[in-house]
Design a protein around this motif. Sequence first.
Motif, PDB file in Angstrom:
ATOM      1  N   LYS B  19       0.787  -1.217  -0.088  1.00 14.46           N
ATOM      2  CA  LYS B  19      -0.004  -0.192   0.061  1.00 14.46           C
ATOM      3  C   LYS B  19       0.958   1.175   0.189  1.00 14.46           C
ATOM      4  O   LYS B  19       0.411   2.389  -0.532  1.00 14.46           O
ATOM      5  N   ALA B  20       1.949   1.300   0.694  1.00 16.53           N
ATOM      6  CA  ALA B  20       2.865   2.516   0.685  1.00 16.53           C
ATOM      7  C   ALA B  20       3.293   2.549  -0.477  1.00 16.53           C
ATOM      8  O   ALA B  20       3.513   3.749  -1.171  1.00 16.53           O
ATOM      9  N   ALA B  21       3.820   1.505  -1.110  1.00 17.12           N
ATOM     10  CA  ALA B  21       4.386   1.855  -2.667  1.00 17.12           C
ATOM     11  C   ALA B  21       3.229   2.513  -3.724  1.00 17.12           C
ATOM     12  O   ALA B  21       3.708   3.351  -4.515  1.00 17.12           O
ATOM     13  N   LYS B  27       1.168   9.818  -5.015  1.00 23.44           N
ATOM     14  CA  LYS B  27       1.460  11.205  -4.375  1.00 23.44           C
ATOM     15  C   LYS B  27       2.756  11.709  -4.177  1.00 23.44           C
ATOM     16  O   LYS B  27       3.084  12.911  -3.811  1.00 23.44           O
ATOM     17  N   GLY B  28       3.645  10.761  -4.324  1.00 26.15           N
ATOM     18  CA  GLY B  28       5.079  11.254  -3.915  1.00 26.15           C
ATOM     19  C   GLY B  28       5.405  10.930  -2.423  1.00 26.15           C
ATOM     20  O   GLY B  28       4.343  10.835  -1.945  1.00 26.15           O
ATOM     21  N   PHE B  29       6.561  10.706  -1.978  1.00 25.19           N
ATOM     22  CA  PHE B  29       6.863  10.288  -0.756  1.00 25.19           C
ATOM     23  C   PHE B  29       6.372  11.327   0.076  1.00 25.19           C
ATOM     24  O   PHE B  29       5.918  11.266   1.170  1.00 25.19           O
ATOM     25  N   GLU B  36      -2.766   8.893   5.947  1.00 20.10           N
ATOM     26  CA  GLU B  36      -3.507   8.406   4.765  1.00 20.10           C
ATOM     27  C   GLU B  36      -3.228   6.992   4.309  1.00 20.10           C
ATOM     28  O   GLU B  36      -4.106   6.193   3.783  1.00 20.10           O
ATOM     29  N   LEU B  37      -2.043   6.573   4.639  1.00 17.48           N
ATOM     30  CA  LEU B  37      -1.561   5.088   4.571  1.00 17.48           C
ATOM     31  C   LEU B  37      -2.315   4.161   5.474  1.00 17.48           C
ATOM     32  O   LEU B  37      -2.849   3.327   4.987  1.00 17.48           O
ATOM     33  N   LEU B  58      10.102   2.271   5.079  1.00 17.15           N
ATOM     34  CA  LEU B  58       9.076   1.734   4.058  1.00 17.15           C
ATOM     35  C   LEU B  58       9.967   2.424   2.448  1.00 17.15           C
ATOM     36  O   LEU B  58      10.062   1.370   1.921  1.00 17.15           O
ATOM     37  N   LEU B  59      10.224   3.404   2.364  1.00 18.75           N
ATOM     38  CA  LEU B  59      11.019   3.837   1.563  1.00 18.75           C
ATOM     39  C   LEU B  59      12.278   2.815   1.165  1.00 18.75           C
ATOM     40  O   LEU B  59      12.429   2.655  -0.254  1.00 18.75           O
ATOM     41  N   GLN B  60      12.885   2.866   2.277  1.00 20.08           N
ATOM     42  CA  GLN B  60      14.439   2.157   1.997  1.00 20.08           C
ATOM     43  C   GLN B  60      14.094   0.756   1.571  1.00 20.08           C
ATOM     44  O   GLN B  60      14.627   0.046   0.430  1.00 20.08           O
ATOM     45  N   HIS B  61      13.034  -0.043   2.097  1.00 22.33           N
ATOM     46  CA  HIS B  61      12.489  -1.400   1.817  1.00 22.33           C
ATOM     47  C   HIS B  61      11.991  -1.339   0.076  1.00 22.33           C
ATOM     48  O   HIS B  61      12.623  -2.395  -0.550  1.00 22.33           O
ATOM     49  N   ILE B  62      11.383  -0.718  -0.188  1.00 18.61           N
ATOM     50  CA  ILE B  62      10.866  -0.519  -1.482  1.00 18.61           C
ATOM     51  C   ILE B  62      12.024  -0.109  -2.538  1.00 18.61           C
ATOM     52  O   ILE B  62      12.368  -0.939  -3.545  1.00 18.61           O
ATOM     53  N   CYS B  63      12.901   0.612  -2.168  1.00 20.59           N
ATOM     54  CA  CYS B  63      13.971   1.124  -3.112  1.00 20.59           C
ATOM     55  C   CYS B  63      14.973  -0.330  -3.298  1.00 20.59           C
ATOM     56  O   CYS B  63      15.502  -0.474  -4.497  1.00 20.59           O
ATOM     57  N   PHE B  64      15.327  -0.558  -2.270  1.00 22.79           N
ATOM     58  CA  PHE B  64      16.416  -1.640  -2.090  1.00 22.79           C
ATOM     59  C   PHE B  64      15.934  -2.879  -2.570  1.00 22.79           C
ATOM     60  O   PHE B  64      16.737  -3.714  -3.589  1.00 22.79           O
TER      61      PHE B  64
END
Lengths: 197, 197
Positions: B19-21, B27-29, B36-37, B58-64
């Motif tokens: 859902k975060a992705a 909307k952008g990070f 909202e999440l 969350l961002l770290q997990h998605i990117c890596f």
Amino acid sequence: MGNIKAIANGSKKDVILKKAAALFRLKGFKASSMRELALTIGVEAPSLYNHIVSKSELLQHICFSVANEFTLQLQEVELSKVSNTKKLEQLIRFHIKMMVHSFDEVYVANNEWKYLDEPYLSDFLKQRRVYENKMVQLVKEGILKKELKNVHPYVSVLTILSAVRGVEFWQRQKKDISVEELENNMVNQLLTGLTNI
Amino acid sequence: MGNIKAIANGSKKDVILKKAAALFRLKGFKASSMRELALTIGVEAPSLYNHIVSKSELLQHICFSVANEFTLQLQEVELSKVSNTKKLEQLIRFHIKMMVHSFDEVYVANNEWKYLDEPYLSDFLKQRRVYENKMVQLVKEGILKKELKNVHPYVSVLTILSAVRGVEFWQRQKKDISVEELENNMVNQLLTGLTNI
DNA sequence: CCTACCGATCGGTAGG
DNA sequence: CCTACCGATCGGTAGG
């Protein structure tokens, strides 16, 4: 004197717009604060509002001045009496030049437009869609004239428009190649490919 | 029962990540709030922190996870016993497949990585640089073997990597063309060009 | 152009 | 999993 003052007054907003484009490009629109923008200009944040209406106005101005430049150039290319292949080449070269010479503004228009408020958001997307459709038309005509291979026109336009955005990365890194050489390489790959048949 | 609970526990974080992705992509990070999440998941914002450490995590997990998938695939392609042209083709097809099947995650990794905190930011950029350099090496070898034209290797890689990102736009609009056809068109334009010589 | 300040919203914590 | 709440920061206004 009157002239200089007029220019100075006129250019204060231009300074704000220029610095805003640079800041929005670097940090993104939402992550850029008006206090930070004010700092780069050398005033306090509230002073900005003597020259501008809102933060949103800055984004609108940046996005639409870029969009209008592209739209104007496309109209000019459409009227020129050259092959469709040549028209596409001219557009590719124009995109690359814009990326190089108005990097911050083009980057913001490409990446931050989604933070436009309505009705500007819809207007912007519509203008972009019209632009894409006209490019698709150029490809379709090129195919009919047997200038171009029988490709999927929309995918082809997508590929071109995305590829030129790669200059974003070149901008930040390597400068061991001239704009001319960059243009030539990208035009060649997109139009005649990478392989030796 | 024990199993089901274990899976449910394990997958709760996965639901949040998914859902975060989607939210970060839309909307952008920076413009995405944890409230909202939480709403899209059906809990109150503070409850999220029973499963995650922070928004940044969350961002770290998605990117890596995206970066690692690309890195792994590149290593596999490097080992395969085919021409360099074919290797590039495999990579292009993989990029397109990733854009199609993990759209939100790839989009976020491509566009929101700049909001990573250190040292993750530096790690991410380093991993991307290594990836690009290995692709440049594939092009260089292809030129030496006379498979490829004498292009500027870095510009060529830039063009390829940017072009495949065009699928971002295709994703949101037209579905009147299959992934297979999309791949074929893009591969053809990038490798053999658009014009009839 | 400034200082002073506002209501709103943010990520995240305490405590149960 | 929730309610209650905190300190920080935001875009923008009032008033001079």
